[in-house]
Design a protein around this motif. Sequence first.
Motif, PDB file in Angstrom:
ATOM      1  N   VAL A  83       0.847  -1.195   0.000  1.00  0.00           N
ATOM      2  CA  VAL A  83       0.000   0.000   0.000  1.00  0.00           C
ATOM      3  C   VAL A  83       0.879   1.240   0.000  1.00  0.00           C
ATOM      4  O   VAL A  83       1.798   1.359   0.820  1.00  0.00           O
ATOM      5  CB  VAL A  83      -0.938   0.025   1.223  1.00  0.00           C
ATOM      6  CG1 VAL A  83      -1.700   1.348   1.274  1.00  0.00           C
ATOM      7  CG2 VAL A  83      -1.910  -1.140   1.178  1.00  0.00           C
ATOM      8  N   ARG A 103      -2.766   3.632  -3.086  1.00  0.00           N
ATOM      9  CA  ARG A 103      -2.610   2.647  -4.164  1.00  0.00           C
ATOM     10  C   ARG A 103      -2.392   1.299  -3.507  1.00  0.00           C
ATOM     11  O   ARG A 103      -1.526   1.141  -2.628  1.00  0.00           O
ATOM     12  CB  ARG A 103      -1.424   2.999  -5.056  1.00  0.00           C
ATOM     13  CG  ARG A 103      -1.153   1.921  -6.106  1.00  0.00           C
ATOM     14  CD  ARG A 103       0.069   2.180  -6.936  1.00  0.00           C
ATOM     15  NE  ARG A 103       0.330   1.036  -7.819  1.00  0.00           N
ATOM     16  CZ  ARG A 103       0.515   1.105  -9.115  1.00  0.00           C
ATOM     17  NH1 ARG A 103       0.504   2.287  -9.728  1.00  0.00           N
ATOM     18  NH2 ARG A 103       0.735   0.007  -9.833  1.00  0.00           N
ATOM     19  N   VAL A 104      -3.164   0.292  -3.931  1.00  0.00           N
ATOM     20  CA  VAL A 104      -3.076  -1.049  -3.351  1.00  0.00           C
ATOM     21  C   VAL A 104      -2.686  -2.033  -4.446  1.00  0.00           C
ATOM     22  O   VAL A 104      -3.459  -2.291  -5.374  1.00  0.00           O
ATOM     23  CB  VAL A 104      -4.417  -1.475  -2.718  1.00  0.00           C
ATOM     24  CG1 VAL A 104      -4.263  -2.821  -2.009  1.00  0.00           C
ATOM     25  CG2 VAL A 104      -4.934  -0.411  -1.760  1.00  0.00           C
ATOM     26  N   GLU A 122     -13.707   4.109   3.982  1.00  0.00           N
ATOM     27  CA  GLU A 122     -12.883   3.909   2.779  1.00  0.00           C
ATOM     28  C   GLU A 122     -13.758   3.462   1.620  1.00  0.00           C
ATOM     29  O   GLU A 122     -14.690   2.672   1.803  1.00  0.00           O
ATOM     30  CB  GLU A 122     -11.822   2.843   3.079  1.00  0.00           C
ATOM     31  CG  GLU A 122     -10.954   2.432   1.902  1.00  0.00           C
ATOM     32  CD  GLU A 122      -9.960   1.337   2.257  1.00  0.00           C
ATOM     33  OE1 GLU A 122      -9.185   0.933   1.369  1.00  0.00           O
ATOM     34  OE2 GLU A 122      -9.956   0.887   3.430  1.00  0.00           O
ATOM     35  N   THR A 124     -13.099   1.807  -2.208  1.00  0.00           N
ATOM     36  CA  THR A 124     -12.060   1.201  -3.043  1.00  0.00           C
ATOM     37  C   THR A 124     -12.611   0.930  -4.438  1.00  0.00           C
ATOM     38  O   THR A 124     -13.726   0.436  -4.581  1.00  0.00           O
ATOM     39  CB  THR A 124     -11.570  -0.123  -2.415  1.00  0.00           C
ATOM     40  OG1 THR A 124     -10.915   0.151  -1.186  1.00  0.00           O
ATOM     41  CG2 THR A 124     -10.595  -0.844  -3.334  1.00  0.00           C
ATOM     42  N   CYS A 126     -11.573  -1.093  -8.000  1.00  0.00           N
ATOM     43  CA  CYS A 126     -10.682  -2.054  -8.643  1.00  0.00           C
ATOM     44  C   CYS A 126     -10.307  -1.520 -10.025  1.00  0.00           C
ATOM     45  O   CYS A 126     -11.177  -1.173 -10.824  1.00  0.00           O
ATOM     46  CB  CYS A 126     -11.369  -3.407  -8.764  1.00  0.00           C
ATOM     47  SG  CYS A 126     -10.394  -4.676  -9.623  1.00  0.00           S
ATOM     48  N   VAL A 133     -13.544  -8.680  -1.898  1.00  0.00           N
ATOM     49  CA  VAL A 133     -13.421  -7.742  -0.785  1.00  0.00           C
ATOM     50  C   VAL A 133     -14.558  -7.991   0.193  1.00  0.00           C
ATOM     51  O   VAL A 133     -15.599  -8.569  -0.161  1.00  0.00           O
ATOM     52  CB  VAL A 133     -13.456  -6.279  -1.273  1.00  0.00           C
ATOM     53  CG1 VAL A 133     -12.310  -6.006  -2.239  1.00  0.00           C
ATOM     54  CG2 VAL A 133     -14.793  -5.953  -1.947  1.00  0.00           C
ATOM     55  N   SER A 152     -16.629  -0.634  -7.482  1.00  0.00           N
ATOM     56  CA  SER A 152     -16.237  -0.003  -6.226  1.00  0.00           C
ATOM     57  C   SER A 152     -16.930  -0.668  -5.041  1.00  0.00           C
ATOM     58  O   SER A 152     -17.957  -1.326  -5.196  1.00  0.00           O
ATOM     59  CB  SER A 152     -16.586   1.497  -6.242  1.00  0.00           C
ATOM     60  OG  SER A 152     -15.934   2.168  -7.292  1.00  0.00           O
ATOM     61  N   LEU A 163      -9.001  -7.361   1.401  1.00  0.00           N
ATOM     62  CA  LEU A 163      -9.016  -7.443  -0.062  1.00  0.00           C
ATOM     63  C   LEU A 163      -8.184  -8.660  -0.449  1.00  0.00           C
ATOM     64  O   LEU A 163      -7.089  -8.864   0.095  1.00  0.00           O
ATOM     65  CB  LEU A 163      -8.420  -6.193  -0.718  1.00  0.00           C
ATOM     66  CG  LEU A 163      -9.090  -4.848  -0.472  1.00  0.00           C
ATOM     67  CD1 LEU A 163      -8.495  -4.178   0.768  1.00  0.00           C
ATOM     68  CD2 LEU A 163      -8.877  -3.920  -1.678  1.00  0.00           C
ATOM     69  N   ALA A 174      -5.780  -1.736  -7.085  1.00  0.00           N
ATOM     70  CA  ALA A 174      -6.934  -0.962  -6.640  1.00  0.00           C
ATOM     71  C   ALA A 174      -6.455   0.386  -6.124  1.00  0.00           C
ATOM     72  O   ALA A 174      -5.289   0.550  -5.750  1.00  0.00           O
ATOM     73  CB  ALA A 174      -7.698  -1.699  -5.541  1.00  0.00           C
ATOM     74  N   SER A 176      -7.817   3.448  -3.347  1.00  0.00           N
ATOM     75  CA  SER A 176      -8.790   3.738  -2.297  1.00  0.00           C
ATOM     76  C   SER A 176      -8.745   5.201  -1.900  1.00  0.00           C
ATOM     77  O   SER A 176      -7.671   5.824  -1.889  1.00  0.00           O
ATOM     78  CB  SER A 176      -8.510   2.881  -1.054  1.00  0.00           C
ATOM     79  OG  SER A 176      -8.745   1.514  -1.303  1.00  0.00           O
TER      80      SER A 176
END
Length: 224
Positions: A83, A103-104, A122, A124, A126, A133, A152, A163, A174, A176
Amino acid sequence: TMKTSLPSLSFLLIFLALSLGLVKPDPDPLQDYCIADTKTPSESSIFMNGAPCIDPARASSSHFATSALSKRGNTSNPFGFNVILTNTVNLPGLNTQGLTMARVDLAANGVVPPHSHPRASEVTICLQGSLLVGFVNTSYHLYTQQLRPGDSFVFPKGLIHFLYNVDPVNPALAVSGLSSQNPGAQIAALAAFASTPAVPDVVLKKAFQIAGQDVARIRRNLGG
């Protein structure tokens, strides 16, 4: 005396209800913006909610832009995720704005393990791959969804969520948005088994209904 105290008690309860309703993760800014001063060393005796501001006259467009989320993160770890957060260093203009971005990156079958953000909700989205998720509410009900690019999902503030990249071959990505400049993050497994100092074994054995050797094994696996 009971009759005279009831109005006071009612007033107190109403006051508390109204006060709790006004609580927000971050305080509202008192000016258009507060560009974080990342150059001036902070005094060790002073602790602030956020970062000090530079002179507004020195603000420039670059203070409101960043490329911090443009590069893939290193997912070479046991969980297979990384992350990258925007913060007041790589994006000074977000100071006092009550939000941040993340950023994930997830490797094939990588997981962002069950965790919570104590100060933020949060959402998120994709961008690449396929993600499973979910979050668990305070009644221990699990809500899950499989996301594909463009989908989302919202994680409510403070609730345990995860996730997982369901693809065994390809990575996933993904992005967020979180509703606090400093949302905080606490991975449940690390909090329980890798804290410093350690949670007493007797507590973990009773809480998770496991044996002493199980506690030791999990601690080793998590680096505790």
